[in-house]
Enzyme design. Sequence first.
Site, PDB file in Angstrom:
ATOM      1  N   LYS A 158       0.839  -1.201   0.000  1.00  0.00           N
ATOM      2  CA  LYS A 158       0.000   0.000   0.000  1.00  0.00           C
ATOM      3  C   LYS A 158       0.870   1.245   0.000  1.00  0.00           C
ATOM      4  CE  LYS A 158      -3.811  -2.039   2.659  1.00  0.00           C
ATOM      5  NZ  LYS A 158      -4.713  -1.881   3.823  1.00  0.00           N
ATOM      6  N   GLY A 165      -8.014   2.697  -1.624  1.00  0.00           N
ATOM      7  CA  GLY A 165      -7.722   1.643  -2.598  1.00  0.00           C
ATOM      8  C   GLY A 165      -6.742   2.038  -3.683  1.00  0.00           C
ATOM      9  N   LYS A 201      -0.068  -8.198   5.847  1.00  0.00           N
ATOM     10  CA  LYS A 201      -0.707  -9.471   5.503  1.00  0.00           C
ATOM     11  C   LYS A 201      -1.998  -9.131   4.749  1.00  0.00           C
ATOM     12  CE  LYS A 201      -1.572 -13.934   5.835  1.00  0.00           C
ATOM     13  NZ  LYS A 201      -0.714 -14.864   5.059  1.00  0.00           N
ATOM     14  N   HIS A 208     -16.028  -4.694   4.929  1.00  0.00           N
ATOM     15  CA  HIS A 208     -15.649  -3.315   5.249  1.00  0.00           C
ATOM     16  C   HIS A 208     -16.711  -2.790   6.196  1.00  0.00           C
ATOM     17  CE1 HIS A 208     -14.605   1.016   3.861  1.00  0.00           C
ATOM     18  NE2 HIS A 208     -15.472   1.084   4.834  1.00  0.00           N
ATOM     19  N   ASN A 290     -11.244   8.425   8.054  1.00  0.00           N
ATOM     20  CA  ASN A 290     -11.699   9.505   7.187  1.00  0.00           C
ATOM     21  C   ASN A 290     -12.066  10.690   8.070  1.00  0.00           C
ATOM     22  OD1 ASN A 290     -11.532   7.835   4.850  1.00  0.00           O
ATOM     23  ND2 ASN A 290     -13.432   6.869   5.516  1.00  0.00           N
ATOM     24  N   ARG A 292     -13.742  13.432   7.677  1.00  0.00           N
ATOM     25  CA  ARG A 292     -14.747  14.251   6.987  1.00  0.00           C
ATOM     26  C   ARG A 292     -16.130  13.646   7.208  1.00  0.00           C
ATOM     27  NH1 ARG A 292     -12.676  10.632   2.999  1.00  0.00           N
ATOM     28  NH2 ARG A 292     -14.345   9.216   2.378  1.00  0.00           N
ATOM     29  N   ARG A 336     -26.799   4.126  -3.729  1.00  0.00           N
ATOM     30  CA  ARG A 336     -26.306   5.294  -4.469  1.00  0.00           C
ATOM     31  C   ARG A 336     -26.857   5.237  -5.891  1.00  0.00           C
ATOM     32  NH1 ARG A 336     -20.089   6.677  -2.697  1.00  0.00           N
ATOM     33  NH2 ARG A 336     -20.318   6.125  -0.495  1.00  0.00           N
TER      34      ARG A 336
END
Length: 445
Positions: A158, A165, A201, A208, A290, A292, A336
Amino acid sequence: MFKKILIANRGEIALRVIRTCKEMGIKTVAVYSTADKDSLHVKFADEAVCIGKPASVDSYLNMAHIMAAAEITNADAVHPGYGFLAENAKFAKICGDHGIKFIGPTPDMINAMGDKITAKQTMINAGVPVVPGVEGLLEGVEHAKNAAKEIGYPVILKATAGGGGKGMRVVWEEDEIEKAFETARTEAAAAFKNDGIYMEKFVEEPRHIEIQVVGDQYGQACHLSERDCSIQRRHQKLVEESPSPFMTPELREKMGDAAIKACHAISYEGVGTIEFLVDKHRNFYFMEMNTRIQVEHCVTEEVINYDLIKEQIKIAAGDKLSGKNYIPAMHAIECRINAEDPYNDFRPSPGKITVLHQPGGHGVRVDSHAYAGYVIPPYYDSMIGKLIAVAQTRQEAIDTMSRALSEYVIEGVKTTIPFHQQLMKNEDFRKGNFNTKFLETFKMQ
Ligand code: MV4
């Protein structure tokens, strides 16, 4: 309390903020690009200032133009919404330097969570579970190889400046690691001007699940329970719900405690979200925070009956939190509604909405800036609005959602409505049997 808030955003979230400001007796200033001159946020605000050309860099990302709009209208606070400048520490700092309250955390808090390695180390120190991996940056391919051997494949690379992502690589075996490391590094350098990469890992088939938190200026923090955002496609969430069908009272207490610890670790001020990966054994790991308001905040609002925008404004004005945590009393699901063609790989479908009928009735909420005749510009994200169904149970919320979707009429552009209709009928979805890989195998009929 603030007298006038400038909303540094567009679309449904700008409208959402304007609505709460009206209820609180606060004047509003909309800013808009030339592509948005006929947008509802412009019509419903008390004042509106054009801040530039359609491209985001010329308008909604242009700090100088937004600050000029705040100064000439005498706004005493700025609400950044989500996206654009919402997690930009420099913008938060500039607002403060001009004596305008940024409705959100301080630049230090944004920076502490913006760099993912820093954030992860802060969580380790605070006793929040994180995914096992290498502490700090990878120094090179050899370091990556040795570390992966230690951790055990599969591993994930990452970008420390990434998030959501972007710039990730899963590596299944040693043969792939050199190439993966080099591409991750090149991509990160291009996307974030920072080529720092770290390793964890790889958690397979996780859910999520994120915890909504709120902290005040006096060090108090509480949590508002979870949202399950596992139904996503290419890191774009399509459906969110609260409570999570996977949640138990014990897990909620543990994840809630961890989320509050995360807030205390940086004396967090404002509303925020702690994202966790949850594996099939209900082990949970901090992913990112996050700093926000999020698109999916509405499902939390509906299940605990709480205006999160009002809370943001009150906290920014210096109000104290009660200190109590909230547990869902209802079940809410959000779909959405995007101007995308679900039969064609969700290809964007901007253009004019010629016919519009929005659903209503018991247990239905629509947050949208759309109207018949509105033209969806091609420059920004393709969300037309959010449809939220609320009921006593998950099954009833799904039934309410199906009914509401069947009433929703949008002509002129393709939308994600048919996708949601099919999802609501899916056996596995109805059973709550899904993880972040669910949409990889979901096929439209
Ligand atoms: C992971 C993971 C598995 N293992 N980290 C994706 C977004 C970014 N916040 C982190 N992400 C992931 N991190 C470890 N160690 C899987 C993902 C992931 C994912 C996470 C949440 C929702 C959807 C996802 C889709 C693909 C990968």
